[in-house]
Design an enzyme around this catalytic site. Sequence first.
Site, mmCIF file in Angstrom:
data_model
loop_
_atom_site.group_PDB
_atom_site.id
_atom_site.type_symbol
_atom_site.label_atom_id
_atom_site.label_comp_id
_atom_site.label_asym_id
_atom_site.label_seq_id
_atom_site.Cartn_x
_atom_site.Cartn_y
_atom_site.Cartn_z
ATOM 1 N N SER A 1 46.736 57.267 69.186
ATOM 2 C CA SER A 1 46.872 57.307 70.564
ATOM 3 C C SER A 1 48.865 56.063 70.741
ATOM 4 O O SER A 1 49.637 55.655 71.155
ATOM 5 C CB SER A 1 46.629 57.098 71.571
ATOM 6 O OG SER A 1 45.561 58.714 71.261
ATOM 7 N N HIS B 1 46.755 52.823 74.643
ATOM 8 C CA HIS B 1 47.743 53.446 75.146
ATOM 9 C C HIS B 1 48.458 52.632 75.624
ATOM 10 O O HIS B 1 49.776 52.630 75.526
ATOM 11 C CB HIS B 1 47.252 54.503 76.289
ATOM 12 C CG HIS B 1 46.149 55.946 75.860
ATOM 13 N ND1 HIS B 1 46.638 56.554 76.699
ATOM 14 C CD2 HIS B 1 45.919 55.899 74.297
ATOM 15 C CE1 HIS B 1 45.334 57.654 75.375
ATOM 16 N NE2 HIS B 1 45.375 57.239 74.621
#
Length: 300
Positions: A205, A251
């Site tokens: 991610s 993220h």
Amino acid sequence: MDQAPGGPQGTQGPQDAHGLPGCYRHPDRETGVRCTRCERPICPECMVSASVGFQCPECVRGGSGTGHAPAANHPRTLAGGTIARDPRLITKLLILINVAIFIAIQADSRLVTDLTLIGAWPPAPFTPTQGVAGGEWYRLVTSMFAHQELWHIAFNMLSLWWLGGPLEAALGRVRYFSLYMVSGLAGSALTYLIASPSEQSLGASGAIYGLFGATAVLVRRLNYDMRPVIALLVINLIFTFSLSGIAWQAHVGGLIAGVIVAYGMVHAPRERRALVQWGTCGAVLLIVIVTIVLRTAALA
């Protein structure tokens, strides 16, 4: 970017309701950029950086069927990379590595313990014997390619395929791979810095969010409509901060690094392109290393 006047007969792409033509090779992709030689509408995947503007692959190869002379001796991508026959090769290889590791984890679940990102174990006041603080720095990289749940790898690999292809075509293989790795490492570093040292995390991610940020920078550079990219990014960030069990640090770290690296890639002046591009990557990587060293010292 203002739309160029209509080109020679046979070079006009299909028009959409807003007046933007579709790429002559990918009609479903709207574009406001045209080849400076034949005026064909071209999308980022088909753009070849020239001395002035961008050219289509046909004009670069010598104008097959158009009567044009070769456009450039060394055709380059938007960011100055080498034009590749397969503009998605690195993306395919990254997906293959992720899938291979996922299959290995399904075959032996004990691999998760060895590959995930964990800061320190056992936790303080005991001296770490496992984790990044215990000398296992490789976890910052292996965790970027490790997935345990099917939904997790499916979402990340679909995102990698959709975002990676256009970016690889626009940046070139080496620059694209550098963007991916630096973004992923930045996500790992921020997770290591902020998250609980005994908390394990894994997944691509961080690197994927780096591609999100780079896509926004590229779209802005080409003067495309930013609204779809911003909307998609906002939706993903909402999921990031509203669902439990998600390492939001990865993220955010990947997103910030992706924006910075991509900006240096696509806005570097031609005369100092390599210096600016690799200097930007090096600066972000240096920050990542310093962050890791300082956090390790704090956990020692």
